[in-house]
Design a protein around this motif. Sequence first.
Motif, PDB file in Angstrom:
ATOM      1  N   GLY A  35       9.025  -2.546 -10.046  1.00  0.00           N
ATOM      2  CA  GLY A  35       8.218  -1.552  -9.345  1.00  0.00           C
ATOM      3  C   GLY A  35       7.180  -2.177  -8.439  1.00  0.00           C
ATOM      4  N   MET A  36       6.556  -3.286  -8.900  1.00  0.00           N
ATOM      5  CA  MET A  36       5.550  -3.928  -8.062  1.00  0.00           C
ATOM      6  C   MET A  36       6.185  -4.702  -6.917  1.00  0.00           C
ATOM      7  SD  MET A  36       2.367  -4.048  -7.482  1.00  0.00           S
ATOM      8  CE  MET A  36       1.682  -3.351  -8.988  1.00  0.00           C
ATOM      9  N   VAL A  37       7.380  -5.256  -7.116  1.00  0.00           N
ATOM     10  CA  VAL A  37       8.096  -5.883  -6.003  1.00  0.00           C
ATOM     11  C   VAL A  37       8.366  -4.838  -4.914  1.00  0.00           C
ATOM     12  CG1 VAL A  37      10.292  -6.905  -5.302  1.00  0.00           C
ATOM     13  CG2 VAL A  37       9.119  -7.762  -7.333  1.00  0.00           C
ATOM     14  N   LEU A  38       8.820  -3.657  -5.339  1.00  0.00           N
ATOM     15  CA  LEU A  38       9.069  -2.583  -4.378  1.00  0.00           C
ATOM     16  C   LEU A  38       7.781  -2.170  -3.677  1.00  0.00           C
ATOM     17  CD1 LEU A  38      11.536  -0.366  -6.439  1.00  0.00           C
ATOM     18  CD2 LEU A  38      12.072  -1.683  -4.380  1.00  0.00           C
ATOM     19  N   TRP A  39       6.699  -2.027  -4.442  1.00  0.00           N
ATOM     20  CA  TRP A  39       5.428  -1.616  -3.839  1.00  0.00           C
ATOM     21  C   TRP A  39       4.895  -2.696  -2.899  1.00  0.00           C
ATOM     22  CZ3 TRP A  39       2.761   1.903  -1.942  1.00  0.00           C
ATOM     23  CH2 TRP A  39       1.379   1.828  -1.784  1.00  0.00           C
ATOM     24  N   THR A  40       5.052  -3.957  -3.258  1.00  0.00           N
ATOM     25  CA  THR A  40       4.630  -5.043  -2.372  1.00  0.00           C
ATOM     26  C   THR A  40       5.405  -4.982  -1.063  1.00  0.00           C
ATOM     27  OG1 THR A  40       4.108  -6.446  -4.282  1.00  0.00           O
ATOM     28  CG2 THR A  40       4.379  -7.552  -2.146  1.00  0.00           C
ATOM     29  N   GLY A  41       6.716  -4.777  -1.172  1.00  0.00           N
ATOM     30  CA  GLY A  41       7.523  -4.670   0.038  1.00  0.00           C
ATOM     31  C   GLY A  41       7.135  -3.485   0.888  1.00  0.00           C
ATOM     32  N   ILE A  42       6.888  -2.347   0.245  1.00  0.00           N
ATOM     33  CA  ILE A  42       6.530  -1.133   0.988  1.00  0.00           C
ATOM     34  C   ILE A  42       5.151  -1.270   1.621  1.00  0.00           C
ATOM     35  CG2 ILE A  42       5.937   1.309   0.694  1.00  0.00           C
ATOM     36  CD1 ILE A  42       8.133   1.390  -1.506  1.00  0.00           C
ATOM     37  N   TYR A  43       4.162  -1.696   0.811  1.00  0.00           N
ATOM     38  CA  TYR A  43       2.769  -1.723   1.285  1.00  0.00           C
ATOM     39  C   TYR A  43       2.492  -2.903   2.210  1.00  0.00           C
ATOM     40  CZ  TYR A  43      -2.334  -1.545   1.181  1.00  0.00           C
ATOM     41  OH  TYR A  43      -3.651  -1.463   1.538  1.00  0.00           O
ATOM     42  N   SER A  44       2.942  -4.076   1.807  1.00  0.00           N
ATOM     43  CA  SER A  44       2.568  -5.288   2.529  1.00  0.00           C
ATOM     44  C   SER A  44       3.565  -5.699   3.618  1.00  0.00           C
ATOM     45  CB  SER A  44       2.381  -6.453   1.546  1.00  0.00           C
ATOM     46  OG  SER A  44       1.335  -6.183   0.623  1.00  0.00           O
ATOM     47  N   PHE A  45       4.814  -5.219   3.513  1.00  0.00           N
ATOM     48  CA  PHE A  45       5.829  -5.675   4.460  1.00  0.00           C
ATOM     49  C   PHE A  45       6.599  -4.540   5.136  1.00  0.00           C
ATOM     50  CE2 PHE A  45       5.245  -9.092   1.341  1.00  0.00           C
ATOM     51  CZ  PHE A  45       4.909 -10.139   2.191  1.00  0.00           C
ATOM     52  N   GLY A  46       6.183  -3.305   4.904  1.00  0.00           N
ATOM     53  CA  GLY A  46       6.751  -2.183   5.634  1.00  0.00           C
ATOM     54  C   GLY A  46       8.158  -1.784   5.255  1.00  0.00           C
ATOM     55  N   TRP A  47       8.569  -2.069   4.029  1.00  0.00           N
ATOM     56  CA  TRP A  47       9.901  -1.640   3.608  1.00  0.00           C
ATOM     57  C   TRP A  47       9.983  -0.113   3.590  1.00  0.00           C
ATOM     58  CZ3 TRP A  47      11.140  -4.990  -1.360  1.00  0.00           C
ATOM     59  CH2 TRP A  47      11.189  -6.336  -0.989  1.00  0.00           C
ATOM     60  N   ALA A  48      11.200   0.409   3.723  1.00  0.00           N
ATOM     61  CA  ALA A  48      11.456   1.837   3.590  1.00  0.00           C
ATOM     62  C   ALA A  48      12.322   2.056   2.357  1.00  0.00           C
ATOM     63  CB  ALA A  48      12.135   2.379   4.844  1.00  0.00           C
ATOM     64  N   GLY A  49      12.711   3.289   2.113  1.00  0.00           N
ATOM     65  CA  GLY A  49      13.587   3.574   0.990  1.00  0.00           C
ATOM     66  C   GLY A  49      13.268   4.877   0.296  1.00  0.00           C
ATOM     67  N   LEU A  50      12.009   5.295   0.327  1.00  0.00           N
ATOM     68  CA  LEU A  50      11.630   6.562  -0.278  1.00  0.00           C
ATOM     69  C   LEU A  50      11.850   7.697   0.718  1.00  0.00           C
ATOM     70  CD1 LEU A  50       8.340   5.432  -2.020  1.00  0.00           C
ATOM     71  CD2 LEU A  50      10.324   6.384  -3.206  1.00  0.00           C
ATOM     72  N   PRO A  51      12.121   8.913   0.227  1.00  0.00           N
ATOM     73  CA  PRO A  51      12.284  10.047   1.138  1.00  0.00           C
ATOM     74  C   PRO A  51      10.979  10.379   1.852  1.00  0.00           C
ATOM     75  CG  PRO A  51      12.281  10.785  -1.150  1.00  0.00           C
ATOM     76  CD  PRO A  51      12.346   9.286  -1.183  1.00  0.00           C
ATOM     77  N   ALA A  52      11.086  10.996   3.011  1.00  0.00           N
ATOM     78  CA  ALA A  52       9.912  11.305   3.828  1.00  0.00           C
ATOM     79  C   ALA A  52       8.939  12.234   3.106  1.00  0.00           C
ATOM     80  CB  ALA A  52      10.350  11.929   5.155  1.00  0.00           C
ATOM     81  N   ASP A  53       9.460  13.079   2.207  1.00  0.00           N
ATOM     82  CA  ASP A  53       8.582  14.020   1.507  1.00  0.00           C
ATOM     83  C   ASP A  53       8.006  13.443   0.211  1.00  0.00           C
ATOM     84  OD1 ASP A  53      11.096  13.960   0.408  1.00  0.00           O
ATOM     85  OD2 ASP A  53      11.299  16.129   0.154  1.00  0.00           O
ATOM     86  N   TYR A  54       8.152  12.125   0.006  1.00  0.00           N
ATOM     87  CA  TYR A  54       7.539  11.465  -1.147  1.00  0.00           C
ATOM     88  C   TYR A  54       6.726  10.279  -0.612  1.00  0.00           C
ATOM     89  CZ  TYR A  54       7.232  10.275  -6.156  1.00  0.00           C
ATOM     90  OH  TYR A  54       6.781  10.049  -7.454  1.00  0.00           O
ATOM     91  N   PRO A  55       5.445  10.490  -0.253  1.00  0.00           N
ATOM     92  CA  PRO A  55       4.622   9.406   0.311  1.00  0.00           C
ATOM     93  C   PRO A  55       4.589   8.191  -0.610  1.00  0.00           C
ATOM     94  CG  PRO A  55       3.508  11.521   0.493  1.00  0.00           C
ATOM     95  CD  PRO A  55       4.705  11.752  -0.368  1.00  0.00           C
ATOM     96  N   ALA A  56       4.687   7.009  -0.026  1.00  0.00           N
ATOM     97  CA  ALA A  56       4.811   5.783  -0.820  1.00  0.00           C
ATOM     98  C   ALA A  56       3.622   5.569  -1.739  1.00  0.00           C
ATOM     99  CB  ALA A  56       4.995   4.585   0.111  1.00  0.00           C
ATOM    100  N   ILE A  57       2.414   5.827  -1.253  1.00  0.00           N
ATOM    101  CA  ILE A  57       1.238   5.582  -2.092  1.00  0.00           C
ATOM    102  C   ILE A  57       1.196   6.548  -3.271  1.00  0.00           C
ATOM    103  CG2 ILE A  57      -0.343   7.088  -0.802  1.00  0.00           C
ATOM    104  CD1 ILE A  57      -2.474   4.849  -1.242  1.00  0.00           C
ATOM    105  N   ILE A  58       1.726   7.750  -3.060  1.00  0.00           N
ATOM    106  CA  ILE A  58       1.808   8.718  -4.161  1.00  0.00           C
ATOM    107  C   ILE A  58       2.854   8.267  -5.174  1.00  0.00           C
ATOM    108  CG2 ILE A  58       2.336  11.106  -4.750  1.00  0.00           C
ATOM    109  CD1 ILE A  58      -0.324  10.714  -3.288  1.00  0.00           C
TER     110      ILE A  58
END
Length: 403
Positions: A35-58
């Motif tokens: 989960g933290m690898v995914l969050w690091t990729g999303i937050y720090s490196f701009g990865w995508a993967g979550l649906p638009a109606d589910y904000p990454a920080i949420i």
Amino acid sequence: MIKLNIEPPVTGKYALSHLGFRPFFLAAGLFAVIGMVLWTGIYSFGWAGLPADYPAIIWHAHEMVFGYAVAVAAGFLLTAIKNWTGQQTLHGLPLLGLVGVWLLARMLPFTGLPLAFTVLADTLFLLWLLVATAQPIVWVKQWQHLAIVGEVALLLVANAVFYLGLLGYWPVGMQLGLYAGFYIILALIFTMGRRVIPFFIERGVGCPFEARNNVWVDRLSMGLFVAFALADLLVLGTGSASAAYCVAALALVQVGLHGIRLAGWHHPNIWQKPLLWVLYLAYGWLLLGFLLKFLTVVAGVSPWLAVHAFAYGGIAMMTVGMMARVSLGHTGRNVFAPPRSVIPVFLLLFCGAFVRVVAVWLFPPFHAVWILAAQLLWIAAFSLFVWQYLPMLVKPRIDGKYG
């Protein structure tokens, strides 16, 4: 009528399904890394993967509470309730099924399926957990433990409120559900911590010692914590300034009350025992969380500092310390001789919490660097924990018993 507690015979090379702590602690540790690898990729490196109606920080906030922390709580409660009641809690295929539903709820947001499927799986998991924790207590009529079951029920309600917000039915519910779940996890830690931390300290310091506990501190701290949580939820829901100052006052009182409790538990030998000082430091982070919550209102400091003092410093260190000890004791090992690798695990988490809270607070121009460092320290700590504890959690007890 009390159900007989008949344990199955120990067979085979693996014991992952014998008792709740095994699959849930392993799942929590692995999810903490992934989960933290995914969050690091999303937050720090701009990865995508979550649906638009589910904000990454949420997603990140929800999964740290209802993913990681609830998994640890499930493993701990299914194990502790067996000790309290003498009844066999969920095990075998039903236990693995419960973990499977938890895992499904973690995976579904990344599949592209409608969020309703995630809601269904996550709700089913908490309902099943509620029944699994309540049944043994009801069978033996140990009504004094119903408060724990009540907290699991409240987690179910908080998660439902969150999803009402996420799906757009009640927008403010998303924030209310997240914070309600967060505070319920903290309430569980305070409830269970009061029961087990002084007991662990008394048995672990290596000399006669009686940890001081005050009944009035116990009752007042929990009562005022409930008032603190409700007042903060009122602020989130209404923006009330008077409620915010009430939150600040209650937070400051909590610092004093829990400080009294922590002082009464102290013995110098704690600092020679990693499985004791990690719990003690984790409790100290919870005090800092209350202090930062006070400063959020009266001095305008970022509210995320208090959140991460509670979460990274308090919840993460406390849960890892508890998992490390419970896993030793319930696999037949000596809790007074933990693996040496627990020390770097605990220190990595402490350093990560320090970076995420103190460094971010004092040196804000380097915010992005501190966040990335905290993420990497978290990943390193939990990777080391899983590497060390996976064999213990998967293989049978060394004394040949079932559990």
